[in-house]
Design a protein around this motif. Structure first.
Motif, PDB file in Angstrom:
ATOM      1  N   LEU A  41       3.217  -6.051   2.184  1.00 36.84           N
ATOM      2  CA  LEU A  41       2.637  -5.122   3.159  1.00 36.84           C
ATOM      3  C   LEU A  41       1.477  -4.332   2.552  1.00 36.84           C
ATOM      4  N   ARG A  42       1.623  -3.916   1.305  1.00 34.42           N
ATOM      5  CA  ARG A  42       0.510  -3.222   0.640  1.00 34.42           C
ATOM      6  C   ARG A  42      -0.697  -4.153   0.538  1.00 34.42           C
ATOM      7  N   TRP A  43      -0.447  -5.423   0.222  1.00 37.95           N
ATOM      8  CA  TRP A  43      -1.529  -6.397   0.130  1.00 37.95           C
ATOM      9  C   TRP A  43      -2.183  -6.602   1.494  1.00 37.95           C
ATOM     10  N   ILE A  44      -1.397  -6.677   2.539  1.00 39.54           N
ATOM     11  CA  ILE A  44      -1.945  -6.836   3.889  1.00 39.54           C
ATOM     12  C   ILE A  44      -2.851  -5.651   4.221  1.00 39.54           C
ATOM     13  N   GLU A  45      -2.425  -4.451   3.896  1.00 42.95           N
ATOM     14  CA  GLU A  45      -3.248  -3.260   4.166  1.00 42.95           C
ATOM     15  C   GLU A  45      -4.542  -3.292   3.359  1.00 42.95           C
ATOM     16  N   LEU A  46      -4.446  -3.650   2.091  1.00 37.80           N
ATOM     17  CA  LEU A  46      -5.630  -3.738   1.240  1.00 37.80           C
ATOM     18  C   LEU A  46      -6.593  -4.804   1.752  1.00 37.80           C
TER      19      LEU A  46
END
Length: 174
Positions: free
Chosen positions: A155-160
């Protein structure tokens, strides 16, 4: 998950029938996705062929005759080597998430829609795992925690990636 090495570990604990190995494998390592009986016996056959286990004589009992499998010195050595070696740190620098985003951008498709759909799927799975962590036994709770941490990283990667979408699109279209 290495089925052969896991079965060797279970056999190091005690000689067992294939049925017992499957039951223990499913109970501890394959939550929600049972190991097929055929895979257990095929794997045991290969381990026996390779000298890692020995199949005892067929034992009569309730139902079909069963063989008790015993780990050999070669099997115990292979298991010990595997057990003491670190697992390769994950993740690899190639993931399906990344591949889909890049291909969507290369082809002029809506990569953001894909990321939004993936985010929703991750959040749904996190909800399931959180419930399991709260209500399940310790084995389920620890497995759920492991899954949750991986999903949080995704999820952090998706946001980034969402924040850098324009830059990424320019890089892959050149």
């Amino acid at each position: 998950m290495s089925v052969p090495l896991t079965l060797l570990g279970l056999l190091e604990r005690e000689p067992s029938h294939g049925y017992d190995l499957k039951r223990d494998y499913d109970a501890f390592f394959n939550r929600g996705k049972p190991l097929p009986y055929g895979q257990v016996y095929t794997t045991l056959g290969r381990l026996a062929r390779d000298g890692k286990v020995i199949a005892g004589e067929a034992e009569p009992g309730v139902g079909p005759e069963r063989k008790r499998y015993v780990i050999t010195e070669a099997g115990a050595t292979e298991f010990e080597t595997w057990l003491t070696e670190p697992v390769a740190p994950e993740p690899n620098l190639q993931t399906v998430l990344f591949t889909k985003v890049v291909l969507a951008l290369m082809l002029g498709r809506d990569a953001q829609q894909y990321l939004d759909t993936q985010r929703a799927a991750h959040l749904e799975r996190m909800h399931e795992l959180t419930k399991l962590r709260r209500t399940g036994p310790i084995i389920d709770a620890l497995l759920a925690d492991h899954g949750l941490f991986h999903l949080e990283a995704d999820l952090r990667w998706i946001e980034l990636t969402t924040a850098r979408m324009d830059t990424l699109a320019a890089a892959v279209r050149t």
